[in-house]
Design a protein around this motif. Structure first.
Motif, short mmCIF file in Angstrom:
data_model
loop_
_atom_site.label_atom_id
_atom_site.label_comp_id
_atom_site.label_asym_id
_atom_site.label_seq_id
_atom_site.Cartn_x
_atom_site.Cartn_y
_atom_site.Cartn_z
N PRO A 47 0.83 -1.22 0.00
CA PRO A 47 0.00 0.00 0.00
C PRO A 47 0.86 1.26 0.00
N PRO A 48 0.62 2.18 -0.94
CA PRO A 48 1.43 3.41 -1.01
C PRO A 48 1.03 4.46 0.01
N TRP A 49 -0.14 4.32 0.60
CA TRP A 49 -0.61 5.25 1.62
C TRP A 49 -1.76 4.61 2.40
N ASP A 50 -2.10 5.24 3.48
CA ASP A 50 -3.25 4.84 4.30
C ASP A 50 -4.19 6.04 4.32
N ALA A 51 -5.35 5.89 3.70
CA ALA A 51 -6.26 7.03 3.59
C ALA A 51 -6.77 7.51 4.94
N VAL A 52 -6.75 6.65 5.92
CA VAL A 52 -7.22 7.04 7.26
C VAL A 52 -6.12 7.76 8.03
N ALA A 53 -4.90 7.22 8.00
CA ALA A 53 -3.83 7.71 8.87
C ALA A 53 -2.93 8.76 8.26
N ASP A 54 -2.86 8.83 6.94
CA ASP A 54 -1.86 9.69 6.30
C ASP A 54 -2.36 11.07 5.89
N PHE A 55 -3.60 11.41 6.24
CA PHE A 55 -4.17 12.68 5.80
C PHE A 55 -4.98 13.34 6.89
N THR A 56 -5.16 14.64 6.74
CA THR A 56 -6.09 15.41 7.57
C THR A 56 -7.31 15.69 6.70
N HIS A 57 -8.45 15.17 7.08
CA HIS A 57 -9.66 15.31 6.27
C HIS A 57 -10.43 16.55 6.71
N ILE A 58 -10.63 17.47 5.79
CA ILE A 58 -11.13 18.80 6.12
C ILE A 58 -12.64 18.89 6.03
N LEU A 59 -13.22 18.45 4.93
CA LEU A 59 -14.69 18.40 4.82
C LEU A 59 -15.08 17.57 3.60
N ARG A 60 -16.27 16.96 3.70
CA ARG A 60 -16.84 16.29 2.54
C ARG A 60 -17.74 17.28 1.82
N LEU A 61 -17.73 17.21 0.49
CA LEU A 61 -18.41 18.21 -0.32
C LEU A 61 -19.69 17.68 -0.95
N CYS A 62 -19.55 16.82 -1.93
CA CYS A 62 -20.69 16.35 -2.70
C CYS A 62 -20.31 15.07 -3.42
N GLY A 63 -21.21 14.56 -4.24
CA GLY A 63 -20.94 13.35 -5.00
C GLY A 63 -21.10 13.59 -6.48
N TRP A 64 -20.94 12.52 -7.25
CA TRP A 64 -21.10 12.59 -8.69
C TRP A 64 -22.42 11.96 -9.12
N MET A 65 -22.95 12.43 -10.23
CA MET A 65 -24.07 11.74 -10.86
C MET A 65 -23.48 10.85 -11.95
N TYR A 66 -23.48 9.56 -11.70
CA TYR A 66 -22.96 8.59 -12.67
C TYR A 66 -24.08 8.04 -13.53
N GLY A 67 -23.68 7.49 -14.68
CA GLY A 67 -24.63 6.81 -15.54
C GLY A 67 -23.93 6.22 -16.74
N VAL A 68 -24.71 5.58 -17.60
CA VAL A 68 -24.18 4.96 -18.82
C VAL A 68 -24.82 5.65 -20.01
N ALA A 69 -23.99 6.06 -20.98
CA ALA A 69 -24.49 6.72 -22.17
C ALA A 69 -23.78 6.16 -23.41
N VAL A 70 -24.51 6.14 -24.52
CA VAL A 70 -23.98 5.64 -25.79
C VAL A 70 -24.13 6.73 -26.85
N LYS A 71 -23.50 6.52 -27.99
CA LYS A 71 -23.65 7.44 -29.10
C LYS A 71 -25.09 7.38 -29.61
N ALA A 72 -25.61 8.51 -30.05
CA ALA A 72 -27.03 8.58 -30.42
C ALA A 72 -27.39 7.64 -31.56
N ASP A 73 -26.46 7.38 -32.47
CA ASP A 73 -26.78 6.51 -33.60
C ASP A 73 -26.45 5.04 -33.34
N SER A 74 -26.19 4.70 -32.07
CA SER A 74 -25.94 3.30 -31.72
C SER A 74 -27.25 2.51 -31.81
#
Length: 325
Positions: free
Chosen positions: A111-138
């Motif tokens: 492991p190159p780092w430990d996300a819990v121990a190696d950082f100071t976490h300042i604030l959580r912001l927001c998330g992403w809107m994920y989805g699946v999209a194809v070309k219109a002429d598919s």
């Protein structure tokens, strides 16, 4: 001459003078007194980049110093992590924290780092809107026709993401297992590159954050599903995964972190500035542009979330059997 009872002694006068001289020095040492830099691990113009740049611009008005964005795309959004962890914990070097950073230590032997121990976490912001999209002429008009084609052509359908072992990559692997189909993953350095690949016909679909939504609105692409809990107002005709029979909501909330060992007062100043930016009308409009759900947590709660999520990511990686080395 004899001093009166109320007259200050020579020592007291010297003490007052020293205090008066020290006061400006203390005032000059207030945080911040020079520009800050903010690592953004995605390509310029991607949805996350636009959102983080908006936050940086708004936060600098509160902080009184420029917040300079540095794009460091690649390695599934983790190229900036080791430079961030190695930076001085003085609050002048910050970076976007996201779930691929939390997950990566469980994908490699060393492991190159430990996300819990190696950082100071300042604030959580927001998330992403994920989805699946194809070309219109598919040939695929909806998710079901897409899956039917995948079943008839195992391994032939390709999907683009912003990198190996990203949240969207693992979600598509999970969907493949649930649907009983095999997809072929084509990773790119960022979601905007993946979208370009779909539009050029190099890849069949994109499974990524909402940088592709304007292309759907313009008629160049077609959305097959979204991964939010509810339908997205900008895409009212596009079903969620839950509507398609999968109990899955994928938003991958992210935040801002710094190196471990930061001063609590500095953390508080940064938290307050970026929180004000997050809830400002200007940034709210940017989040609406990309359908990013607000998922704010303060410093203590965000640190707790990272610790809890690390356990979840470890379990998920082990279950799917994905390794990077």
């Amino acid at each position: 001459m004899k001093q009166g009872a109320g007259a200050p002694t020579r020592r007291a006068v010297l003490g007052l003078t020293a205090g008066a001289l020290a006061a400006p020095a203390l005032a000059q040492a207030r945080f911040p007194d020079r520009p800050l830099r903010l690592f953004v691990p995605w390509t310029a113009g991607s949805s996350s980049d636009v959102q983080m740049r908006s936050l940086a611009e708004l936060a600098q008005a509160t902080l009184g110093q420029p917040v300079v964005v540095e794009n460091r795309p690649g390695a599934s959004g983790t190229l900036h992590v080791q430079p961030l962890a190695a930076s001085r914990p003085d609050g002048y070097t910050l970076g976007q924290m996201h779930l691929s950073i939390v997950r990566r230590p469980f994908l490699v032997r060393t492991p190159p780092w430990d996300a819990v121990a190696d950082f100071t976490h300042i604030l959580r912001l927001c998330g992403w809107m994920y989805g699946v999209a194809v070309k219109a002429d598919s040939p695929w008009q909806d998710w079901r026709s897409f899956i039917a084609h995948a079943k008839a052509n195992p391994g032939k359908l390709t999907f683009a993401t912003s990198g190996i072992a990203t949240t969207n990559h693992l979600a598509m692997e999970e969907l493949g297992v649930r649907e009983g189909v095999e997809f072929t993953h084509v990773p790119y350095r960022g979601s905007s590159e993946g979208m370009t690949a779909v539009l050029s016909g190099a890849v069949d679909c994109i499974a990524d954050s909402s940088v592709w939504v304007p292309q759907v609105e313009s008629g160049a692409m077609r959305a097959l599903c979204v991964w939010t809990a509810e339908r997205v107002p900008r895409l009212p005709g596009v079903p969620t995964l839950k509507e398609l029979g999968h109990d899955m909501v994928v938003t991958s909330p992210y935040g801002i972190s710094g190196p471990k060992g930061m001063d609590p007062g500095v953390v508080r100043a940064l938290h307050d500035a970026f929180k004000a930016a997050l809830f400002s009308p200007a940034n709210t409009a940017v989040r609406a542009q990309f359908d990013m759900p607000e998922q704010y947590l303060d410093s203590e709660a965000y640190a707790g979330f990272i610790a809890q999520r690390a356990e979840y990511e470890k379990t998920m990686v082990q279950r799917l059997g994905i390794r990077l080395d």
